[in-house]
Design a protein around this motif. Structure first.
Motif, PDB file in Angstrom:
ATOM      1  N   MET A  62     -10.262 -44.155  48.433  1.00  0.00           N
ATOM      2  CA  MET A  62     -11.349 -44.889  47.789  1.00  0.00           C
ATOM      3  C   MET A  62     -12.470 -43.904  47.472  1.00  0.00           C
ATOM      4  O   MET A  62     -13.344 -43.643  48.299  1.00  0.00           O
ATOM      5  N   ASP A  63     -12.410 -43.335  46.277  1.00  0.00           N
ATOM      6  CA  ASP A  63     -13.385 -42.326  45.851  1.00  0.00           C
ATOM      7  C   ASP A  63     -14.174 -42.890  44.680  1.00  0.00           C
ATOM      8  O   ASP A  63     -13.631 -43.114  43.604  1.00  0.00           O
ATOM      9  N   PHE A  64     -15.471 -43.127  44.893  1.00  0.00           N
ATOM     10  CA  PHE A  64     -16.288 -43.727  43.849  1.00  0.00           C
ATOM     11  C   PHE A  64     -17.087 -42.697  43.058  1.00  0.00           C
ATOM     12  O   PHE A  64     -17.975 -43.055  42.284  1.00  0.00           O
ATOM     13  N   ALA A  65     -16.800 -41.423  43.257  1.00  0.00           N
ATOM     14  CA  ALA A  65     -17.430 -40.395  42.432  1.00  0.00           C
ATOM     15  C   ALA A  65     -16.854 -40.501  41.026  1.00  0.00           C
ATOM     16  O   ALA A  65     -15.637 -40.508  40.835  1.00  0.00           O
ATOM     17  N   LEU A  66     -17.721 -40.608  40.023  1.00  0.00           N
ATOM     18  CA  LEU A  66     -17.243 -40.779  38.661  1.00  0.00           C
ATOM     19  C   LEU A  66     -16.616 -39.489  38.147  1.00  0.00           C
ATOM     20  O   LEU A  66     -17.110 -38.392  38.404  1.00  0.00           O
ATOM     21  N   THR A  67     -15.518 -39.648  37.417  1.00  0.00           N
ATOM     22  CA  THR A  67     -14.903 -38.488  36.770  1.00  0.00           C
ATOM     23  C   THR A  67     -15.764 -38.065  35.596  1.00  0.00           C
ATOM     24  O   THR A  67     -16.688 -38.782  35.175  1.00  0.00           O
ATOM     25  N   ALA A  68     -15.459 -36.910  35.045  1.00  0.00           N
ATOM     26  CA  ALA A  68     -16.197 -36.433  33.876  1.00  0.00           C
ATOM     27  C   ALA A  68     -16.075 -37.426  32.725  1.00  0.00           C
ATOM     28  O   ALA A  68     -17.055 -37.697  32.006  1.00  0.00           O
ATOM     29  N   ALA A  69     -14.879 -37.989  32.536  1.00  0.00           N
ATOM     30  CA  ALA A  69     -14.666 -38.947  31.451  1.00  0.00           C
ATOM     31  C   ALA A  69     -15.452 -40.230  31.685  1.00  0.00           C
ATOM     32  O   ALA A  69     -16.034 -40.802  30.747  1.00  0.00           O
ATOM     33  N   GLN A  70     -15.497 -40.684  32.938  1.00  0.00           N
ATOM     34  CA  GLN A  70     -16.250 -41.901  33.248  1.00  0.00           C
ATOM     35  C   GLN A  70     -17.752 -41.680  33.074  1.00  0.00           C
ATOM     36  O   GLN A  70     -18.461 -42.544  32.561  1.00  0.00           O
ATOM     37  N   THR A  71     -18.213 -40.504  33.495  1.00  0.00           N
ATOM     38  CA  THR A  71     -19.629 -40.177  33.319  1.00  0.00           C
ATOM     39  C   THR A  71     -19.983 -40.130  31.843  1.00  0.00           C
ATOM     40  O   THR A  71     -21.037 -40.633  31.413  1.00  0.00           O
ATOM     41  N   GLN A  72     -19.113 -39.545  31.045  1.00  0.00           N
ATOM     42  CA  GLN A  72     -19.361 -39.468  29.608  1.00  0.00           C
ATOM     43  C   GLN A  72     -19.408 -40.860  28.984  1.00  0.00           C
ATOM     44  O   GLN A  72     -20.282 -41.153  28.161  1.00  0.00           O
ATOM     45  N   ARG A  73     -18.487 -41.734  29.403  1.00  0.00           N
ATOM     46  CA  ARG A  73     -18.479 -43.104  28.876  1.00  0.00           C
ATOM     47  C   ARG A  73     -19.777 -43.829  29.251  1.00  0.00           C
ATOM     48  O   ARG A  73     -20.381 -44.511  28.421  1.00  0.00           O
ATOM     49  N   TYR A  74     -20.203 -43.663  30.513  1.00  0.00           N
ATOM     50  CA  TYR A  74     -21.454 -44.275  30.960  1.00  0.00           C
ATOM     51  C   TYR A  74     -22.626 -43.791  30.105  1.00  0.00           C
ATOM     52  O   TYR A  74     -23.451 -44.596  29.630  1.00  0.00           O
TER      53      TYR A  74
END
Length: 374
Positions: A1-13
């Motif tokens: 359970m890792d809630f650190a955002l990936t680079a792609a998720q951060t970019q989408r945000y």
């Protein structure tokens, strides 16, 4: 359970946040704002790619809605988009026939169609097993009669996710779910209510008078409506409340900036422990709520249904944090926080309903209590 955002998720945000701040921070008509939200992909986040959406799971949908809630000052409008997506598109996505999904999901994803959730009635709020709206099978259609009392997006809706009794006295197994076009004869949409907050989401009554709904617009099987509604609420209690996490991020940022700039007794008010500790408590509530919400979304993605207790915990945490932090924000801003032009009091007006919609806080505590064995 890792809630650190990936680079792609951060970019989408960041893309959603930037797009929201560029296009959805001013006043405007509902239709114009809806088109802007659709252009940003917000009306189809978790709709499958083959039907025009982004195909996101619960966690990534929540991240996008968090950015939306942070960037858009009209929390009511954010709520309207969330209701359309989570209580409207999700049930069709997961329980509609292949033909119904092909017919309706592209329009929902593109924002061409606006969806509304029609379940609440005057005598059926928390107790959704006692619906008075009926759907009687007649040949190749269901004849729907009755009135829904509080339908978010109702005055503007093209499609109504309507829950009706197909077996009076059948309780949980007597409810069915139908997708009702507002263009059908016998559908009447009422005028928008005047509400304390969430003004950007028009809500009103909807009545049905001998409305013939094709059999093909039944979701799942007859009698499966309560289970379908519970499924939709799992998504709504997790993902919609991410928008309030985003709202609290924006709120906290404003409070920190104000505490650093506002001076009293020769120094910034942030230097007084009474203020700094209040902001620290706001941060604690926010991050605790965020983690419970991320966990609920992660569990939905991992295991699907059966996450009622996890989403109930998340909803209670976010809603109570939103109300408490909004009261703290007004206190930190003082008299300026009470004035409408400053935009601080809106956080409170828009947060109070979180303890009511998608199942009251009391109902969520009942769900949690059952989970622990009571």
């Amino acid at each position: 359970m890792d809630f650190a955002l990936t680079a792609a998720q951060t970019q989408r945000y960041e893309e959603v946040l930037r797009g929201t701040r560029e296009r959805l921070t001013g006043d405007g008509e509902f239709a114009d704002k809806w088109r802007a939200a659709a252009d940003l992909g917000l009306t189809g986040l978790c709709v499958p790619v083959e039907h025009g959406g982004s195909g996101l799971g619960a966690f990534e949908t929540a991240i996008c809605l968090e950015a939306f809630g942070r960037g858009c000052p009209d929390t009511g409008f954010v709520f309207a988009v969330c209701a359309h997506l989570l209580a409207g598109a999700v049930p069709i996505r997961d329980f509609g026939s292949p033909a119904l999904r092909r017919d309706l999901l592209p329009g929902l994803a593109s924002g061409e169609l606006v969806a509304a959730n029609a379940i609440t009635e005057d005598e059926a709020g928390s107790d959704t097993s006692k619906l008075s709206v009926t759907a009687r099978h007649d040949g190749g259609s269901y004849v729907v009669d009755g009135e829904k009392s509080f339908v978010s997006n109702g005055p503007n809706a093209d499609l109504l996710l309507t829950y009706a009794s197909t077996s009076p006295g059948g309780g949980f197994l007597g409810i069915s779910a139908l997708v009702v076009s507002t263009e059908l004869g016998g559908v009447t949409r009422g005028e928008p209510f005047e509400k304390m907050g969430l003004e950007g989401c028009p809500a009103g009554r909807v009545s049905f008078t001998s409305c013939h709904v094709p059999d093909s617009h039944l979701l799942g099987a007859e009698g499966q409506g309560s289970a379908i509604f519970a499924h939709a609420m799992n998504w709504e209690r997790a993902c919609l409340f991410a928008a309030y996490v985003g709202m609290m991020d924006d709120q906290l940022e404003r409070c920190v900036a104000h505490a650093g700039q506002r001076r009293q007794f020769g120094r910034a008010i942030g230097g007084f422990q009474a203020v700094s500790h209040q902001i620290a408590t706001m941060k604690q509530r926010l991050e605790s709520a965020r983690l419970l919400l991320y966990r609920a979304c992660w569990l939905i993605d991992q295991a699907g249904d059966g996450q009622a207790a996890a989403t109930a915990l998340a909803k209670v945490a976010v809603s109570e944090a939103a109300v408490a932090n909004s009261l703290s924000a007004i206190q930190i801003f003082g008299a300026a926080g009470y004035l409408v032009p400053g935009g601080v009091e809106r956080y409170l007006r828009n947060s109070v309903p979180t303890t009511l919609f998608s199942g009251t806080t009391e109902i969520q505590r009942e769900i949690i209590a059952r989970e622990v064995g009571l």
